[in-house]
Scaffold this active site. Structure first.
Site, PDB file in Angstrom:
ATOM      1  N   GLY A  10       0.844  -1.202   0.000  1.00 64.06           N
ATOM      2  CA  GLY A  10       0.000   0.000   0.000  1.00 64.06           C
ATOM      3  C   GLY A  10       0.874   1.244   0.000  1.00 64.06           C
ATOM      4  O   GLY A  10       0.539   2.278   0.557  1.00 64.06           O
ATOM      5  N   GLY A  13      -0.329   4.880  -1.099  1.00 67.27           N
ATOM      6  CA  GLY A  13      -1.435   5.524  -0.375  1.00 67.27           C
ATOM      7  C   GLY A  13      -0.966   6.717   0.442  1.00 67.27           C
ATOM      8  O   GLY A  13       0.226   7.039   0.467  1.00 67.27           O
ATOM      9  N   GLN A  14      -1.926   7.350   1.163  1.00 69.53           N
ATOM     10  CA  GLN A  14      -1.614   8.586   1.896  1.00 69.53           C
ATOM     11  C   GLN A  14      -0.491   8.362   2.905  1.00 69.53           C
ATOM     12  O   GLN A  14       0.459   9.141   2.974  1.00 69.53           O
ATOM     13  CB  GLN A  14      -2.874   9.084   2.643  1.00 69.53           C
ATOM     14  N   ASP A  36       2.194  -1.856  -4.386  1.00 66.32           N
ATOM     15  CA  ASP A  36       0.784  -1.416  -4.362  1.00 66.32           C
ATOM     16  C   ASP A  36       0.087  -2.060  -5.552  1.00 66.32           C
ATOM     17  O   ASP A  36       0.748  -2.534  -6.490  1.00 66.32           O
ATOM     18  CB  ASP A  36       0.702   0.128  -4.451  1.00 66.32           C
ATOM     19  N   ARG A  38      -1.967  -0.124  -7.160  1.00 68.62           N
ATOM     20  CA  ARG A  38      -1.961   1.048  -8.058  1.00 68.62           C
ATOM     21  C   ARG A  38      -0.553   1.248  -8.600  1.00 68.62           C
ATOM     22  O   ARG A  38       0.396   0.642  -8.107  1.00 68.62           O
ATOM     23  CB  ARG A  38      -2.345   2.301  -7.253  1.00 68.62           C
ATOM     24  N   ASP A  54      -0.932  -7.383  -5.158  1.00 71.51           N
ATOM     25  CA  ASP A  54      -2.295  -7.389  -4.607  1.00 71.51           C
ATOM     26  C   ASP A  54      -2.258  -8.185  -3.317  1.00 71.51           C
ATOM     27  O   ASP A  54      -2.013  -9.399  -3.347  1.00 71.51           O
ATOM     28  CB  ASP A  54      -3.252  -8.047  -5.628  1.00 71.51           C
ATOM     29  N   TYR A 144     -15.348  -0.394   8.510  1.00 67.21           N
ATOM     30  CA  TYR A 144     -13.919  -0.100   8.698  1.00 67.21           C
ATOM     31  C   TYR A 144     -13.524  -0.312  10.159  1.00 67.21           C
ATOM     32  O   TYR A 144     -12.557  -1.019  10.460  1.00 67.21           O
ATOM     33  CB  TYR A 144     -13.678   1.349   8.284  1.00 67.21           C
ATOM     34  N   LYS A 148     -11.093  -3.191  11.697  1.00 66.39           N
ATOM     35  CA  LYS A 148      -9.880  -2.807  12.423  1.00 66.39           C
ATOM     36  C   LYS A 148      -9.886  -3.413  13.827  1.00 66.39           C
ATOM     37  O   LYS A 148      -8.855  -3.877  14.318  1.00 66.39           O
ATOM     38  CB  LYS A 148      -9.763  -1.277  12.490  1.00 66.39           C
TER      39      LYS A 148
END
Ligand code: VAH
Length: 315
Positions: A10, A13-14, A36, A38, A54, A144, A148
């Site tokens: 990931g 990501g942010q 990632d 992406r 993935d 979410y 978590k």
């Protein structure tokens, strides 16, 4: 002694972009493999290895861990609160199966350390609103938050049962300018800065007095690395640590921006994310993290506002 080789899942990501950059500074570019689904984020291009991965493809992930001699895994891939409510099954499957894939491979390949972020989104309407403690009533109302909280128990299980050194932080809302936010309820605190610079105005999807726990990304990255570098005997929490920095409302962050963008105007048009935000605590007690590994935030709202506006204007 095996050489540290880190896999960040990931990485575009942010959090992933900035965590990958920080880890490459510490361990060396070639020793941090970014991955990632992406394509590679612009800020990472040319700074180190990147693989398309993935996290739901356990076999492929397992091959990468063996082939790259991975000693630490940072799993950041997840679907956040607001997006998750639009795709509950996808959010549950990715957030849960992704974690279970990583924990199982870490056990099998004796990966030295695993990092997996939880969130203050695990808390629900029955949790204390102010100074929400590490252990309390926890009844999440978003997919979410459910994923978590369930994930925290899986981390605890793999640590106790299989001695996997998996560590976790309950991030508050994270504010940053280097990469796009990931579809969370707290993303307004990023959008407001971009809108202030671009158009002097912002339409906020939360009510003006909606207090939420927040943190500037540099603090979050430092907390992550300090947790992962803490001696194992200092880690007393194997679900996930509360950490906190600041709490503010949309009205307060707007006032902070107005000190520098004097013509800035804000309007409020609450949407479905208001219900999510109201289910979370307004502030968090992180005394356990402070006691165990000396956590201490550095950015307050004023410092964050100045740094965000300066860097967004520069970009
Ligand atoms: C979200 N940014 O809004 C995330 C965070 C505390 C919230 O986990 O979903």
């Amino acid at each position: 002694m095996l050489k540290d080789k880190i896999l960040v899942i990931g990485a575009s990501g942010q959090i992933g972009v900035e965590l990958t950059m920080a880890l490459r500074k510490i361990y060396g570019n070639a020793n941090v493999v970014a991955s990632d689904l992406r394509e590679e984020n612009e800020l990472l291009k040319g700074t180190g290895p990147y693989v398309s991965l993935d996290v739901m493809n356990k076999e492929m992930l397992h091959v990468q861990v063996i082939r790259q001699n991975i000693t630490q895994i940072y799993l950041l891939a997840a679907i956040l609160s607001a997006t998750g409510e639009k795709n509950p099954n996808l959010a549950w499957n990715l957030n849960m199966q992704g974690l279970l894939n990583v924990l199982d491979i870490a056990r099998e390949e004796q990966v030295q350390k695993v990092y997996w972020p939880s969130s203050i989104a695990v808390f629900g309407p029955t949790s204390p609103k102010k100074n929400c403690p590490q252990q309390t009533i926890i009844e999440p109302i978003t997919v979410y938050g459910i994923s978590k909280y369930a994930g925290e128990f899986w981390c605890n299980y793999y640590n106790r049962r299989f001695n996997v050194d998996v560590r976790s932080l309950r991030y508050p809302g994270l504010i940053s300018y280097k990469s796009e936010p990931g579809g969370g309820t707290t993303d307004y605190a990023i959008d407001i800065f971009n809108c202030a610079v671009e158009s002097n105005s912002y339409k906020c999807y939360l009510k003006e007095d909606t207090y939420l726990p927040m943190m500037y990304m540099p603090d979050a990255i430092r907390a992550t690395i300090e947790l992962m570098e803490a001696p194992v005997e200092k880690i007393s929490v194997r679900t996930s640590y509360n950490i906190s920095a600041i709490s503010f409302s949309p009205a307060e962050i707007a006032a902070s921006i107005k000190q520098y963008v004097t013509s800035f105007k804000i309007k409020y048009k609450p949407d479905y994310r208001q219900t999510i935000a109201e289910s979370w605590p307004q502030s968090i007690d992180d005394s356990v993290a402070e006691n165990d590994w000396h956590w201490k935030p550095e950015y307050d709202l004023q410092k964050l506002t100045v740094d965000m506006l300066k860097n967004i204007k520069k970009n």
